[in-house]
Every structure is written in C-alpha cells, then in structure tokens.
Design a protein around this motif. Sequence first.
Motif, PDB file in Angstrom:
ATOM      1  N   GLU A  70       0.833  -1.204   0.000  1.00 24.29           N
ATOM      2  CA  GLU A  70       0.000   0.000   0.000  1.00 24.29           C
ATOM      3  C   GLU A  70       0.868   1.255   0.000  1.00 24.29           C
ATOM      4  O   GLU A  70       0.555   2.238  -0.669  1.00 24.29           O
ATOM      5  N   ARG A  71       1.953   1.179   0.758  1.00 24.58           N
ATOM      6  CA  ARG A  71       2.867   2.316   0.894  1.00 24.58           C
ATOM      7  C   ARG A  71       3.407   2.745  -0.465  1.00 24.58           C
ATOM      8  O   ARG A  71       3.415   3.921  -0.807  1.00 24.58           O
ATOM      9  N   GLN A  72       3.863   1.767  -1.245  1.00 21.20           N
ATOM     10  CA  GLN A  72       4.462   2.092  -2.533  1.00 21.20           C
ATOM     11  C   GLN A  72       3.438   2.639  -3.521  1.00 21.20           C
ATOM     12  O   GLN A  72       3.679   3.644  -4.195  1.00 21.20           O
ATOM     13  N   VAL A  73       2.293   1.973  -3.618  1.00 23.12           N
ATOM     14  CA  VAL A  73       1.245   2.423  -4.548  1.00 23.12           C
ATOM     15  C   VAL A  73       0.781   3.824  -4.168  1.00 23.12           C
ATOM     16  O   VAL A  73       0.678   4.724  -5.021  1.00 23.12           O
ATOM     17  N   HIS A  74       0.510   3.998  -2.870  1.00 27.20           N
ATOM     18  CA  HIS A  74       0.063   5.304  -2.381  1.00 27.20           C
ATOM     19  C   HIS A  74       1.143   6.365  -2.595  1.00 27.20           C
ATOM     20  O   HIS A  74       0.837   7.523  -2.952  1.00 27.20           O
ATOM     21  N   HIS A  75       2.392   5.978  -2.394  1.00 30.52           N
ATOM     22  CA  HIS A  75       3.525   6.892  -2.554  1.00 30.52           C
ATOM     23  C   HIS A  75       3.568   7.477  -3.960  1.00 30.52           C
ATOM     24  O   HIS A  75       3.625   8.702  -4.142  1.00 30.52           O
ATOM     25  N   TYR A  76       3.541   6.614  -4.972  1.00 32.04           N
ATOM     26  CA  TYR A  76       3.666   7.083  -6.346  1.00 32.04           C
ATOM     27  C   TYR A  76       2.460   7.913  -6.769  1.00 32.04           C
ATOM     28  O   TYR A  76       2.608   8.939  -7.451  1.00 32.04           O
ATOM     29  N   ARG A  77       1.267   7.485  -6.363  1.00 35.62           N
ATOM     30  CA  ARG A  77       0.069   8.251  -6.705  1.00 35.62           C
ATOM     31  C   ARG A  77       0.086   9.637  -6.062  1.00 35.62           C
ATOM     32  O   ARG A  77      -0.231  10.640  -6.694  1.00 35.62           O
ATOM     33  N   THR A  78       0.466   9.672  -4.776  1.00 35.93           N
ATOM     34  CA  THR A  78       0.491  10.941  -4.041  1.00 35.93           C
ATOM     35  C   THR A  78       1.552  11.875  -4.600  1.00 35.93           C
ATOM     36  O   THR A  78       1.318  13.085  -4.748  1.00 35.93           O
ATOM     37  N   LEU A  79       2.718  11.325  -4.901  1.00 37.97           N
ATOM     38  CA  LEU A  79       3.799  12.130  -5.465  1.00 37.97           C
ATOM     39  C   LEU A  79       3.378  12.741  -6.799  1.00 37.97           C
ATOM     40  O   LEU A  79       3.603  13.927  -7.052  1.00 37.97           O
ATOM     41  N   TYR A  80       2.769  11.927  -7.647  1.00 36.32           N
ATOM     42  CA  TYR A  80       2.326  12.396  -8.963  1.00 36.32           C
ATOM     43  C   TYR A  80       1.314  13.540  -8.822  1.00 36.32           C
ATOM     44  O   TYR A  80       1.453  14.592  -9.458  1.00 36.32           O
ATOM     45  N   LYS A  81       0.305  13.349  -7.986  1.00 35.22           N
ATOM     46  CA  LYS A  81      -0.741  14.356  -7.805  1.00 35.22           C
ATOM     47  C   LYS A  81      -0.163  15.643  -7.213  1.00 35.22           C
ATOM     48  O   LYS A  81      -0.549  16.752  -7.617  1.00 35.22           O
ATOM     49  N   PHE A  82       0.768  15.485  -6.256  1.00 34.78           N
ATOM     50  CA  PHE A  82       1.369  16.652  -5.607  1.00 34.78           C
ATOM     51  C   PHE A  82       2.145  17.497  -6.618  1.00 34.78           C
ATOM     52  O   PHE A  82       2.017  18.726  -6.659  1.00 34.78           O
ATOM     53  N   ILE A  83       2.952  16.847  -7.434  1.00 40.38           N
ATOM     54  CA  ILE A  83       3.778  17.560  -8.406  1.00 40.38           C
ATOM     55  C   ILE A  83       2.913  18.224  -9.479  1.00 40.38           C
ATOM     56  O   ILE A  83       3.136  19.376  -9.856  1.00 40.38           O
ATOM     57  N   LYS A  84       1.912  17.502  -9.957  1.00 39.93           N
ATOM     58  CA  LYS A  84       1.020  18.070 -10.971  1.00 39.93           C
ATOM     59  C   LYS A  84       0.274  19.295 -10.431  1.00 39.93           C
ATOM     60  O   LYS A  84       0.130  20.312 -11.127  1.00 39.93           O
ATOM     61  N   LYS A  85      -0.156  19.207  -9.198  1.00 43.99           N
ATOM     62  CA  LYS A  85      -0.928  20.288  -8.588  1.00 43.99           C
ATOM     63  C   LYS A  85      -0.101  21.560  -8.432  1.00 43.99           C
ATOM     64  O   LYS A  85      -0.609  22.672  -8.627  1.00 43.99           O
ATOM     65  N   ASN A  86       1.185  21.413  -8.100  1.00 43.38           N
ATOM     66  CA  ASN A  86       2.011  22.578  -7.760  1.00 43.38           C
ATOM     67  C   ASN A  86       2.822  23.143  -8.918  1.00 43.38           C
ATOM     68  O   ASN A  86       3.491  24.163  -8.767  1.00 43.38           O
ATOM     69  N   ASN A  87       2.791  22.479 -10.064  1.00 44.99           N
ATOM     70  CA  ASN A  87       3.358  23.051 -11.290  1.00 44.99           C
ATOM     71  C   ASN A  87       4.814  23.522 -11.122  1.00 44.99           C
ATOM     72  O   ASN A  87       5.139  24.695 -11.329  1.00 44.99           O
ATOM     73  N   TYR A  88       5.701  22.593 -10.754  1.00 43.39           N
ATOM     74  CA  TYR A  88       7.108  22.936 -10.550  1.00 43.39           C
ATOM     75  C   TYR A  88       7.871  23.023 -11.876  1.00 43.39           C
ATOM     76  O   TYR A  88       7.539  22.330 -12.848  1.00 43.39           O
ATOM     77  N   ASP A  89       8.900  23.863 -11.873  1.00 44.14           N
ATOM     78  CA  ASP A  89       9.808  23.955 -13.021  1.00 44.14           C
ATOM     79  C   ASP A  89      10.947  22.952 -12.884  1.00 44.14           C
ATOM     80  O   ASP A  89      11.453  22.439 -13.874  1.00 44.14           O
ATOM     81  N   VAL A  90      11.332  22.706 -11.635  1.00 32.63           N
ATOM     82  CA  VAL A  90      12.471  21.826 -11.341  1.00 32.63           C
ATOM     83  C   VAL A  90      12.104  20.908 -10.187  1.00 32.63           C
ATOM     84  O   VAL A  90      11.518  21.355  -9.189  1.00 32.63           O
ATOM     85  N   VAL A  91      12.461  19.626 -10.308  1.00 34.78           N
ATOM     86  CA  VAL A  91      12.384  18.708  -9.172  1.00 34.78           C
ATOM     87  C   VAL A  91      13.790  18.159  -8.933  1.00 34.78           C
ATOM     88  O   VAL A  91      14.416  17.628  -9.849  1.00 34.78           O
ATOM     89  N   HIS A  92      14.268  18.328  -7.721  1.00 33.94           N
ATOM     90  CA  HIS A  92      15.653  17.995  -7.348  1.00 33.94           C
ATOM     91  C   HIS A  92      15.606  16.944  -6.236  1.00 33.94           C
ATOM     92  O   HIS A  92      15.277  17.247  -5.092  1.00 33.94           O
ATOM     93  N   ILE A  93      15.917  15.692  -6.580  1.00 35.75           N
ATOM     94  CA  ILE A  93      15.875  14.594  -5.618  1.00 35.75           C
ATOM     95  C   ILE A  93      17.237  14.431  -4.937  1.00 35.75           C
ATOM     96  O   ILE A  93      18.251  14.211  -5.597  1.00 35.75           O
ATOM     97  N   ASN A  94      17.233  14.562  -3.610  1.00 32.13           N
ATOM     98  CA  ASN A  94      18.469  14.467  -2.817  1.00 32.13           C
ATOM     99  C   ASN A  94      18.482  13.196  -1.985  1.00 32.13           C
ATOM    100  O   ASN A  94      18.788  13.212  -0.794  1.00 32.13           O
ATOM    101  N   ILE A  95      18.143  12.079  -2.589  1.00 33.41           N
ATOM    102  CA  ILE A  95      18.132  10.791  -1.900  1.00 33.41           C
ATOM    103  C   ILE A  95      19.015   9.828  -2.683  1.00 33.41           C
ATOM    104  O   ILE A  95      18.775   9.581  -3.868  1.00 33.41           O
ATOM    105  N   THR A  96      20.047   9.301  -2.045  1.00 37.26           N
ATOM    106  CA  THR A  96      20.964   8.395  -2.726  1.00 37.26           C
ATOM    107  C   THR A  96      20.431   6.972  -2.624  1.00 37.26           C
ATOM    108  O   THR A  96      20.751   6.235  -1.702  1.00 37.26           O
ATOM    109  N   SER A  97      19.590   6.608  -3.585  1.00 30.91           N
ATOM    110  CA  SER A  97      18.970   5.284  -3.570  1.00 30.91           C
ATOM    111  C   SER A  97      18.645   4.863  -4.984  1.00 30.91           C
ATOM    112  O   SER A  97      18.141   5.651  -5.790  1.00 30.91           O
ATOM    113  N   TYR A  98      18.933   3.596  -5.304  1.00 34.13           N
ATOM    114  CA  TYR A  98      18.576   3.064  -6.619  1.00 34.13           C
ATOM    115  C   TYR A  98      17.060   3.115  -6.813  1.00 34.13           C
ATOM    116  O   TYR A  98      16.567   3.412  -7.908  1.00 34.13           O
ATOM    117  N   ALA A  99      16.310   2.814  -5.760  1.00 35.79           N
ATOM    118  CA  ALA A  99      14.856   2.726  -5.850  1.00 35.79           C
ATOM    119  C   ALA A  99      14.201   4.059  -6.176  1.00 35.79           C
ATOM    120  O   ALA A  99      13.081   4.092  -6.695  1.00 35.79           O
TER     121      ALA A  99
END
Length: 371
Positions: A70-99
Amino acid sequence: MTKVLMITHRFIFGGIEKLLLDMFENRNNHDIHYDLLTLITEKDTKLIKKVLALGVGYYCLELDNHTTLERQVHHYRTLYKFIKKNNYDVVHINITSYARALDMLVVKKAGIKKRIIHSHSADERETLSRKILKPMKKLYDYTATDFLACSDNAAKYLFSKKIFEEKKYTVINNGIDVPKYVFSNIERNRIRASLGLNDGEMIIGHIGRLTEAKNHEFLLEVYYEIYKSNSNSKLLLVGDGELKNAIIEKINKLGIQKHVIMYGASSEISALLSSMDIFLFPSKWEGLGIAVIEAQCNGLPCYISENIPQTAAITSNIRQYSIIKGAKWWAEMILKEKNIRVNETDKIRKAGYDICYSVSQLEDIYKKGKL
C-alpha cells in the motif's frame, strides 16, 4: 519565478539537511522559490520551523501508516498528484537510492522539464537488496535530465557506468557557510563550561549520525587506546541514530562511560567544533563527509579514514589513515602529533567549498537548460 521542489527522505540533523538549510539561508536569486518535500513525517519541528522561517514551503507525503505494498502504490500516486498540482519547473531529488529512480519516473510522467538526481553517498555494500535494486540505477539515464554528485565516488555509486565513464554528471561541492565555522574561543569556553569540562582536558570529537557508515565501534576503540595513555581526556559524540544503544553498550564494555559524552543531535555544530581539540572521522564510506570540511574550517587537527574522498582533504591539518592499521596504531599516531589548530579558511574557499559558490552553481542549473 522558478519553482523548485527539493525531495529528501527526511529532514533531521545530518549532512544533507545541513547543506540544504545552508543553501536556503544563502540563496542569491530570490526569483527562485523552494519547496521541501520529505517522505517521512518529521517529529523534529525545530528544523522545519527554520525552513518555514526562510520562506521555504514544507510538505510531507505521510506514508507511515501504510503496509509495504500500500505504501508504494500510495507513494507514487500521491507524489504524482502533488507535483502536478504545484506546477514545478524543477524537481531535485536528494536521496541516494537506486529505488528512487521510480520516483524520477513519476516526476517525468508529471511533465517536469528539469529533473535532477543528486548523489550524496558512496555506500558500496553488496547486500542482497542492493544487488536486486542495483540495475534500477540505469533507469536514471532515461528519467533524469541532470546528474549531480558531491564527489566522483558518489557519482560512481549511484549513476550508471555510461553516465559515470562519459562524465555526464557535475560535481557540486557540499559548500559550508565559512564564517560560521571559524574557531571561537568564546564558544569554546561556553560549551566546555556547560559540559563541566576544564580547558586542560583533551577533547576528541566526532560529528555524525549514529549509523554503520560512521564506524563508531572503531572510533571508540581508538579513543580507548588514547584514554589509556591520557586519562585527562573526553570523547564528545555529536549525533543521533539507530545504533545509539549498540554504541552505549560498546562504551560500557570498554569501561569508559565516564569519559564519553553522548551529546545527541545539535544545531550548534560550529560551537561544538570550537570546544574540541581533535576531530576523529574513521568512516567506512562517505560521499564526501561534510563534517570534515566544517572541522577543517574550524582549524581542528583531523584524523580521517582512507574512505573519505581526497577532495575533502583540503588543509595541512588532515591526516588520512587506513582502518586496517588498527585502533592502537591510530591512537599512537594521534598522540605523537602536536595537534595544533590552524586557520586555513582561505584554502576552504579556494577549493570551492564556500556555500555561496555552491548555491550559485545550483541556481545556474535551475535557470539554464539541460547541462
């Protein structure tokens, strides 16, 4: 106005978090608006309050109450909706992980033009889970537009062979606010007084999360050997983490509990560095080791392992040894040195570790097209 979303796993007192906080405090271009998104709900409100006071928005996906699937499915859906809603120009991921390559795929699907993956670590442990996930780092080749790393070691760890060997990444030094970390005798006396320490005591210090990477077990063994030769000494450990109980157990086993100060996490890093006489940093692996840069800026004699990138060894007060030499050998090397502070902040700046320079580099990347 350029809208930038910074994504981190969490926001606690650590190297990445200090870097981002310093960056927010020292930004040059106020035509850039920053939001911070963490993947875990933060209980430490002090840092979050600092972020909000700087005009940075703070958000969290709040995934703590979901099962793994549930965590993973909810994670991707929530992330997608959040980014679409806020209309960012840049997304900068600062997590060192293959996943997190899957997160970047979500970011791409959300229509973000500039997608930055930033490697801050060089953990080369080959666990089963890492072996399974390692092929995923090739996905960054197709989902990220910009590849940043705090060192070549960090780039090699997270990026594909093609990106690394063809040098399709940029090293952004983990800059620090240089004036903030300069030695202060006033702060030295204040911290020592608060800890009940006299000026004659030799204080060996370490700053870092209580995790496997920082190699506290070896650090404690080195201090134990020093203590046997100089009982008028203390070990000051600044940081918190999952290995706290194991470290306390090791301290008790060595019988040095009266000589080790478990200070916990703190925002007073510069003052704590001023209270120390020697800085010990025998990490098993590091992307860079920003605490080493801060300690050098403070003028401290620094004893670091061979696992710290050479780019972090800036001043004449660095001694870099192999862990294989053993704790007793390290202690002997430390005790035979004069261990005098030196002020070489000019070298820190010339090496490109001033936060203002790092911020300028990032702001240029945000504003410009693909590197």
